[in-house]
Write a protein that holds these residues in place. Sequence first.
Motif, PDB file in Angstrom:
ATOM      1  N   ASP A   1       3.191  -2.386   4.318  1.00 22.74           N
ATOM      2  CA  ASP A   1       3.664  -1.854   3.281  1.00 22.74           C
ATOM      3  C   ASP A   1       2.528  -1.907   2.245  1.00 22.74           C
ATOM      4  O   ASP A   1       2.106  -2.670   2.222  1.00 22.74           O
ATOM      5  CB  ASP A   1       5.079  -2.876   2.356  1.00 22.74           C
ATOM      6  N   GLY A   2       1.788  -1.111   2.233  1.00 23.39           N
ATOM      7  CA  GLY A   2       0.580  -1.077   1.036  1.00 23.39           C
ATOM      8  C   GLY A   2       0.660  -1.520  -0.014  1.00 23.39           C
ATOM      9  O   GLY A   2      -0.747  -1.624  -0.723  1.00 23.39           O
ATOM     10  N   GLU A   3       1.666  -1.003  -0.541  1.00 20.23           N
ATOM     11  CA  GLU A   3       2.331  -1.932  -1.838  1.00 20.23           C
ATOM     12  C   GLU A   3       2.543  -3.237  -2.136  1.00 20.23           C
ATOM     13  O   GLU A   3       1.827  -4.140  -3.295  1.00 20.23           O
ATOM     14  CB  GLU A   3       3.371  -1.244  -2.836  1.00 20.23           C
ATOM     15  N   GLN A   4       2.363  -4.161  -1.381  1.00 20.38           N
ATOM     16  CA  GLN A   4       2.601  -5.227  -1.034  1.00 20.38           C
ATOM     17  C   GLN A   4       1.157  -6.444  -1.787  1.00 20.38           C
ATOM     18  O   GLN A   4       0.132  -5.672  -1.475  1.00 20.38           O
ATOM     19  CB  GLN A   4       2.912  -6.520   0.026  1.00 20.38           C
ATOM     20  N   LYS A   5       1.255  -7.023  -1.978  1.00 19.26           N
ATOM     21  CA  LYS A   5      -0.043  -7.377  -3.208  1.00 19.26           C
ATOM     22  C   LYS A   5      -0.983  -8.988  -1.487  1.00 19.26           C
ATOM     23  O   LYS A   5       0.089  -9.366  -1.479  1.00 19.26           O
ATOM     24  CB  LYS A   5       0.205  -8.358  -4.156  1.00 19.26           C
ATOM     25  N   VAL A   6      -1.560  -9.222  -1.817  1.00 20.43           N
ATOM     26  CA  VAL A   6      -2.515 -10.200  -1.441  1.00 20.43           C
ATOM     27  C   VAL A   6      -4.025 -10.256  -1.846  1.00 20.43           C
ATOM     28  O   VAL A   6      -4.221  -9.987  -2.467  1.00 20.43           O
ATOM     29  CB  VAL A   6      -3.144  -9.409   0.377  1.00 20.43           C
ATOM     30  N   ILE A   7      -4.059 -11.890  -1.534  1.00 22.12           N
ATOM     31  CA  ILE A   7      -5.104 -13.245  -2.271  1.00 22.12           C
ATOM     32  C   ILE A   7      -6.369 -11.951  -1.616  1.00 22.12           C
ATOM     33  O   ILE A   7      -6.939 -12.108  -0.827  1.00 22.12           O
ATOM     34  CB  ILE A   7      -4.384 -13.973  -2.194  1.00 22.12           C
ATOM     35  N   ILE A   8      -7.720 -11.587  -1.511  1.00 22.31           N
ATOM     36  CA  ILE A   8      -8.473 -10.790  -1.864  1.00 22.31           C
ATOM     37  C   ILE A   8     -10.281 -11.506  -1.698  1.00 22.31           C
ATOM     38  O   ILE A   8     -11.171 -11.547  -0.843  1.00 22.31           O
ATOM     39  CB  ILE A   8      -9.359  -9.645  -2.447  1.00 22.31           C
ATOM     40  N   ASN A   9      -9.140 -13.314  -2.895  1.00 27.19           N
ATOM     41  CA  ASN A   9     -11.228 -14.003  -2.562  1.00 27.19           C
ATOM     42  C   ASN A   9     -10.624 -14.812  -2.693  1.00 27.19           C
ATOM     43  O   ASN A   9      -9.125 -15.288  -2.919  1.00 27.19           O
ATOM     44  CB  ASN A   9     -12.134 -13.399  -2.957  1.00 27.19           C
ATOM     45  N   ASN A  10     -11.644 -16.115  -2.985  1.00 31.75           N
ATOM     46  CA  ASN A  10     -11.817 -17.838  -3.268  1.00 31.75           C
ATOM     47  C   ASN A  10     -10.657 -18.317  -4.050  1.00 31.75           C
ATOM     48  O   ASN A  10     -11.246 -18.958  -5.330  1.00 31.75           O
ATOM     49  CB  ASN A  10     -12.255 -18.256  -2.588  1.00 31.75           C
ATOM     50  N   LYS A  11     -10.910 -16.989  -5.549  1.00 27.51           N
ATOM     51  CA  LYS A  11     -10.604 -16.681  -6.876  1.00 27.51           C
ATOM     52  C   LYS A  11      -9.851 -16.629  -7.017  1.00 27.51           C
ATOM     53  O   LYS A  11      -8.700 -16.876  -8.187  1.00 27.51           O
ATOM     54  CB  LYS A  11     -11.768 -15.493  -7.487  1.00 27.51           C
ATOM     55  N   GLY A  12      -9.257 -16.452  -5.445  1.00 25.17           N
ATOM     56  CA  GLY A  12      -7.740 -16.329  -5.969  1.00 25.17           C
ATOM     57  C   GLY A  12      -7.241 -14.371  -6.417  1.00 25.17           C
ATOM     58  O   GLY A  12      -5.557 -14.011  -7.226  1.00 25.17           O
ATOM     59  N   GLU A  13      -8.282 -13.494  -6.381  1.00 20.42           N
ATOM     60  CA  GLU A  13      -7.971 -12.362  -7.552  1.00 20.42           C
ATOM     61  C   GLU A  13      -7.002 -11.404  -6.694  1.00 20.42           C
ATOM     62  O   GLU A  13      -7.304 -11.756  -5.068  1.00 20.42           O
ATOM     63  CB  GLU A  13      -9.288 -11.375  -7.089  1.00 20.42           C
TER      64      GLU A  13
END
Length: 387
Positions: A80-92
């Motif tokens: 699902d393209g709308e699900q959220k993922v953490i992209i970096n070690n800052k937690g963004e």
Amino acid sequence: MNGSQTDQQNKELFTRNNPFRAKVLKNINLNGAGSNRETRHLELSLKGSGISYLPGDALGIFPENDPQLVESLLSAMNWDGEQKVIINNKGEELSLKDALTTYFEITLLTKKIVQNFSKLVDNKELESLVSLENAASLKEYMYGRDLLDLIQDFGPCTVEAQEFVSLLRKMPPRLYSISSSLSAYPDEVHLTISAVRYTAHGRNRNGVCSVQCSERVLEGDTLPVYIQQNKHFKLPESHDVDVIMIGPGTGIAPFRAFIQERAMTNASGRSWLFFGAQHSKTDFLYQDELEKYQKDGALTKLTTAFSRDTAEKVYVQNKMQETSAELYQWIQAGAHIYVCGDKEHMAKDVHNTLIEILSNEGNISLEEAEEQLNEMKKSNRYQRDVY
């Protein structure tokens, strides 16, 4: 606070880590109808940024991946393209679709990605490929393939999106030689970008940034950009020094900036441009501009090589050989030599041609001529911007 202080703050503010969103003022195809090349001329506004640059510098662009490729990836993994993922070690966080579009590199495979992917799938062929004994086979597999190939070749895989994106690396910016002088175009930066398209492993492939600029960037849009200084590709400090510029194809980019700058400063030194392309009718980039600069005296000599206009292919190095006596005179008189463009073939051929010219015209051995060219490189009289 005065304007110059604001500009100075802005200049320090916009960096690779904090790019400026530059508005696209113009985006046109420089090639004529019937050409098999597509070269985009982009004009971007730097208004309000305080950003400055010198001829020879590069512009970094943070591109976006092809939306169709992103959709194909989501479909292949059933995500699902709308699900959220953490992209970096800052937690963004970003939506998966946005992360795959703007943040992660998905068009290039690395050894690490393939090895980590092999741990997520039960595939004996892939296990064999990433084994130590198969380094050459792995390298051959990765060449010209992307993340979608990997999934299609060795999937399916039921891994969670978060675990999968943690394998990926951040998408690096793409660097392009700036093709304008700030003196000639205040508050603007121009680029000359060749659209990269090819077919490999049964699929059509696109250069990430070049085809974005060709197909999906419209006038009025913005691009995240920053200046990458290039201290090793600069005009001579003295305006009375002669310059020889060799730049076929998009290698013309920094030399358009050089010529503009020399015109604005009324440089007394002579300038000689060697430009090459396939056909004069469709591929002579910036022809009208260059001929006007020649007429006005800002460009002393313009020598062109159009490889497909004659029965025998003619390249810039052939034209250098044809004018070797005069080239040698310019070099002996202190001219600086600049080469921009293809590293694999053109730059090597031009380098070897310069050695031959120094040897033949100077009546010295090839070894002595090579040493002479190396000395010119050390003293910044021979500079290259090759890729």
